[in-house]
Design a protein around this motif. Structure first.
Motif, PDB file in Angstrom:
ATOM      1  N   PHE A   7      76.742  85.725  74.208  1.00 43.88           N
ATOM      2  CA  PHE A   7      76.888  85.229  72.841  1.00 43.88           C
ATOM      3  C   PHE A   7      76.118  86.170  71.929  1.00 43.88           C
ATOM      4  CE2 PHE A   7      73.398  83.033  74.930  1.00 43.88           C
ATOM      5  CZ  PHE A   7      72.347  83.287  74.071  1.00 43.88           C
ATOM      6  N   LYS A   8      76.507  86.225  70.670  1.00 46.06           N
ATOM      7  CA  LYS A   8      75.830  87.090  69.708  1.00 46.06           C
ATOM      8  C   LYS A   8      74.571  86.420  69.189  1.00 46.06           C
ATOM      9  CE  LYS A   8      79.534  89.991  68.117  1.00 46.06           C
ATOM     10  NZ  LYS A   8      80.112  90.681  66.974  1.00 46.06           N
ATOM     11  N   SER A   9      73.505  87.199  69.163  1.00 43.61           N
ATOM     12  CA  SER A   9      72.221  86.685  68.706  1.00 43.61           C
ATOM     13  C   SER A   9      71.307  87.868  68.405  1.00 43.61           C
ATOM     14  CB  SER A   9      71.621  85.804  69.801  1.00 43.61           C
ATOM     15  OG  SER A   9      70.280  85.508  69.534  1.00 43.61           O
ATOM     16  N   THR A  10      70.421  87.685  67.457  1.00 43.72           N
ATOM     17  CA  THR A  10      69.423  88.704  67.142  1.00 43.72           C
ATOM     18  C   THR A  10      68.047  88.051  67.180  1.00 43.72           C
ATOM     19  OG1 THR A  10      70.991  89.857  65.719  1.00 43.72           O
ATOM     20  CG2 THR A  10      68.683  90.396  65.426  1.00 43.72           C
ATOM     21  N   SER A  11      67.111  88.740  67.818  1.00 41.49           N
ATOM     22  CA  SER A  11      65.741  88.238  67.912  1.00 41.49           C
ATOM     23  C   SER A  11      64.768  89.365  67.615  1.00 41.49           C
ATOM     24  CB  SER A  11      65.447  87.706  69.320  1.00 41.49           C
ATOM     25  OG  SER A  11      66.289  86.641  69.647  1.00 41.49           O
ATOM     26  N   ASP A  12      63.586  88.992  67.158  1.00 40.89           N
ATOM     27  CA  ASP A  12      62.499  89.948  66.985  1.00 40.89           C
ATOM     28  C   ASP A  12      61.593  89.837  68.202  1.00 40.89           C
ATOM     29  OD1 ASP A  12      63.284  90.835  64.396  1.00 40.89           O
ATOM     30  OD2 ASP A  12      62.527  88.950  63.581  1.00 40.89           O
ATOM     31  N   ALA A  13      61.390  90.962  68.874  1.00 38.80           N
ATOM     32  CA  ALA A  13      60.556  90.983  70.076  1.00 38.80           C
ATOM     33  C   ALA A  13      59.276  91.761  69.789  1.00 38.80           C
ATOM     34  CB  ALA A  13      61.316  91.631  71.227  1.00 38.80           C
ATOM     35  N   TYR A  14      58.252  91.470  70.577  1.00 40.98           N
ATOM     36  CA  TYR A  14      57.001  92.192  70.395  1.00 40.98           C
ATOM     37  C   TYR A  14      56.206  92.252  71.701  1.00 40.98           C
ATOM     38  CZ  TYR A  14      55.434  87.347  69.852  1.00 40.98           C
ATOM     39  OH  TYR A  14      55.218  86.006  70.035  1.00 40.98           O
ATOM     40  N   LEU A  15      55.427  93.311  71.806  1.00 44.17           N
ATOM     41  CA  LEU A  15      54.429  93.477  72.854  1.00 44.17           C
ATOM     42  C   LEU A  15      53.120  93.782  72.131  1.00 44.17           C
ATOM     43  CD1 LEU A  15      56.514  95.654  75.297  1.00 44.17           C
ATOM     44  CD2 LEU A  15      55.481  93.450  75.879  1.00 44.17           C
ATOM     45  N   LYS A  16      52.182  92.841  72.228  1.00 42.35           N
ATOM     46  CA  LYS A  16      50.900  92.995  71.539  1.00 42.35           C
ATOM     47  C   LYS A  16      49.801  93.212  72.564  1.00 42.35           C
ATOM     48  CE  LYS A  16      52.100  89.968  67.693  1.00 42.35           C
ATOM     49  NZ  LYS A  16      51.785  88.731  66.959  1.00 42.35           N
ATOM     50  N   VAL A  17      48.813  93.994  72.198  1.00 41.73           N
ATOM     51  CA  VAL A  17      47.660  94.205  73.069  1.00 41.73           C
ATOM     52  C   VAL A  17      46.388  93.884  72.294  1.00 41.73           C
ATOM     53  CG1 VAL A  17      48.761  95.917  74.565  1.00 41.73           C
ATOM     54  CG2 VAL A  17      47.576  96.680  72.503  1.00 41.73           C
ATOM     55  N   LYS A  18      45.406  93.375  73.048  1.00 42.85           N
ATOM     56  CA  LYS A  18      44.117  93.030  72.459  1.00 42.85           C
ATOM     57  C   LYS A  18      43.056  93.251  73.532  1.00 42.85           C
ATOM     58  CE  LYS A  18      43.109  88.706  71.719  1.00 42.85           C
ATOM     59  NZ  LYS A  18      43.080  87.326  71.215  1.00 42.85           N
ATOM     60  N   LYS A  19      41.961  93.860  73.150  1.00 41.34           N
ATOM     61  CA  LYS A  19      40.861  94.111  74.094  1.00 41.34           C
ATOM     62  C   LYS A  19      40.188  92.792  74.452  1.00 41.34           C
ATOM     63  CE  LYS A  19      36.706  97.039  74.340  1.00 41.34           C
ATOM     64  NZ  LYS A  19      36.690  97.185  75.738  1.00 41.34           N
ATOM     65  N   ASP A  20      39.852  92.651  75.729  1.00 41.24           N
ATOM     66  CA  ASP A  20      39.042  91.506  76.154  1.00 41.24           C
ATOM     67  C   ASP A  20      38.000  91.998  77.153  1.00 41.24           C
ATOM     68  OD1 ASP A  20      40.290  91.653  78.672  1.00 41.24           O
ATOM     69  OD2 ASP A  20      40.797  89.533  78.738  1.00 41.24           O
ATOM     70  N   ASP A  21      37.170  91.095  77.666  1.00 43.27           N
ATOM     71  CA  ASP A  21      36.076  91.473  78.560  1.00 43.27           C
ATOM     72  C   ASP A  21      36.557  92.148  79.839  1.00 43.27           C
ATOM     73  OD1 ASP A  21      34.350  90.404  76.708  1.00 43.27           O
ATOM     74  OD2 ASP A  21      34.180  88.469  77.733  1.00 43.27           O
ATOM     75  N   ASN A  22      37.752  91.779  80.308  1.00 45.03           N
ATOM     76  CA  ASN A  22      38.264  92.332  81.560  1.00 45.03           C
ATOM     77  C   ASN A  22      39.187  93.526  81.367  1.00 45.03           C
ATOM     78  OD1 ASN A  22      36.954  90.306  83.071  1.00 45.03           O
ATOM     79  ND2 ASN A  22      38.632  88.894  82.612  1.00 45.03           N
ATOM     80  N   GLY A  23      39.442  93.907  80.139  1.00 45.74           N
ATOM     81  CA  GLY A  23      40.351  95.015  79.888  1.00 45.74           C
ATOM     82  C   GLY A  23      41.220  94.749  78.684  1.00 45.74           C
ATOM     83  N   THR A  24      42.474  94.345  78.963  1.00 45.67           N
ATOM     84  CA  THR A  24      43.452  94.201  77.877  1.00 45.67           C
ATOM     85  C   THR A  24      44.292  92.947  78.057  1.00 45.67           C
ATOM     86  OG1 THR A  24      43.602  96.620  77.787  1.00 45.67           O
ATOM     87  CG2 THR A  24      45.347  95.378  76.680  1.00 45.67           C
ATOM     88  N   ILE A  25      44.449  92.197  76.992  1.00 41.81           N
ATOM     89  CA  ILE A  25      45.383  91.064  77.007  1.00 41.81           C
ATOM     90  C   ILE A  25      46.703  91.572  76.421  1.00 41.81           C
ATOM     91  CG2 ILE A  25      45.948  88.804  76.035  1.00 41.81           C
ATOM     92  CD1 ILE A  25      42.941  88.194  76.049  1.00 41.81           C
ATOM     93  N   VAL A  26      47.774  91.366  77.184  1.00 40.01           N
ATOM     94  CA  VAL A  26      49.120  91.733  76.731  1.00 40.01           C
ATOM     95  C   VAL A  26      49.864  90.439  76.415  1.00 40.01           C
ATOM     96  CG1 VAL A  26      51.331  92.783  77.366  1.00 40.01           C
ATOM     97  CG2 VAL A  26      49.183  93.822  78.139  1.00 40.01           C
ATOM     98  N   THR A  27      50.454  90.382  75.235  1.00 37.78           N
ATOM     99  CA  THR A  27      51.292  89.248  74.849  1.00 37.78           C
ATOM    100  C   THR A  27      52.711  89.763  74.636  1.00 37.78           C
ATOM    101  OG1 THR A  27      49.436  88.137  73.780  1.00 37.78           O
ATOM    102  CG2 THR A  27      51.656  87.390  73.181  1.00 37.78           C
ATOM    103  N   TRP A  28      53.637  89.153  75.367  1.00 39.95           N
ATOM    104  CA  TRP A  28      55.050  89.513  75.273  1.00 39.95           C
ATOM    105  C   TRP A  28      55.776  88.323  74.665  1.00 39.95           C
ATOM    106  CZ3 TRP A  28      58.590  90.031  80.196  1.00 39.95           C
ATOM    107  CH2 TRP A  28      59.817  90.587  79.837  1.00 39.95           C
ATOM    108  N   GLY A  29      56.515  88.559  73.599  1.00 42.66           N
ATOM    109  CA  GLY A  29      57.195  87.444  72.973  1.00 42.66           C
ATOM    110  C   GLY A  29      58.407  87.845  72.170  1.00 42.66           C
ATOM    111  N   PHE A  30      59.116  86.819  71.743  1.00 44.88           N
ATOM    112  CA  PHE A  30      60.223  87.031  70.824  1.00 44.88           C
ATOM    113  C   PHE A  30      60.456  85.780  69.999  1.00 44.88           C
ATOM    114  CE2 PHE A  30      62.633  84.656  73.715  1.00 44.88           C
ATOM    115  CZ  PHE A  30      63.995  84.626  73.454  1.00 44.88           C
ATOM    116  N   SER A  31      61.041  85.988  68.830  1.00 45.91           N
ATOM    117  CA  SER A  31      61.283  84.876  67.923  1.00 45.91           C
ATOM    118  C   SER A  31      62.579  85.137  67.165  1.00 45.91           C
ATOM    119  CB  SER A  31      60.123  84.725  66.939  1.00 45.91           C
ATOM    120  OG  SER A  31      59.982  85.907  66.168  1.00 45.91           O
ATOM    121  N   GLY A  32      63.102  84.064  66.595  1.00 46.81           N
ATOM    122  CA  GLY A  32      64.336  84.216  65.836  1.00 46.81           C
ATOM    123  C   GLY A  32      64.794  82.894  65.270  1.00 46.81           C
TER     124      GLY A  32
END
Length: 174
Positions: free
Chosen positions: A113-138
């Motif tokens: 089906f046809k659809s458009t979404s905004d996706a993202y990969l965010k990174v943030k420093k934390d005590d153990n290294g890096t937090i990665v957040t993978w998401g999408f919205s629409g």
């Protein structure tokens, strides 16, 4: 004859009510902590071709046909695919990069089906290294919004995001 008219009116009324209470937007995301320095994690994430190593959809169709245009890791790069029923047909385009913070992309699904979404990969420093957040919205447009009354996008796609992020963690920490 009047019974048929009443039934049609009731069906129309039910559709109108459901359309008004149906979810109009979605936002699904999952996060994981990766024990690697943030610049190293971000450098890996900004290349869409690397997603073939950890995306759960690659496993759902190992024979997916992919094409690419532009320079990977830069705004404007497009990764397009044509696959089986599990992955469909679509493309992902990098729409923005903030170095060591976020990679934004637009997902354009063409089949099933046809659809458009905004996706993202965010990174943030934390005590153990890096937090990665993978998401999408629409936005859920009618009639898709009606289907979302009976389908939990967060559960359905969230499981795939969790699986993919766990694979990503193993690759980067491996």
């Amino acid at each position: 004859m009047s019974t048929v008219i009443y039934i049609v009116l009731i069906v129309i009324l039910v559709i109108i009510v459901l359309a008004n209470i149906a979810p109009k937007v979605y936002d699904v995301s999952r996060s994981i902590s990766i024990n690697r320095p943030l610049p190293e994690v971000f450098s890996y994430l900004k290349f869409l071709k690397n997603q073939d190593n950890w995306s759960p959809w690659t496993e759902k169709d190992p024979n997916v046909k992919k094409t690419f245009s532009g320079i990977d890791g830069e705004v404007g790069f497009v990764s397009a695919w044509v696959g089986n029923k599990a992955v469909g047909k679509g493309e992902q385009e990098i729409t923005g990069i903030v170095e060591n913070e976020v990679v934004n992309a637009q997902l354009r699904f063409l089949k099933p089906f046809k659809s458009t979404s905004d996706a993202y990969l965010k990174v943030k420093k934390d005590d153990n290294g890096t937090i990665v957040t993978w998401g999408f919205s629409g936005k859920n447009k009618f009639p898709m919004s009606m289907i979302m009354l009976f389908m939990n996008m967060d559960k359905t796609v969230g499981k795939d995001f969790e699986y993919g992020l766990n694979k990503l963690q193993k690759i980067l920490e491996g």
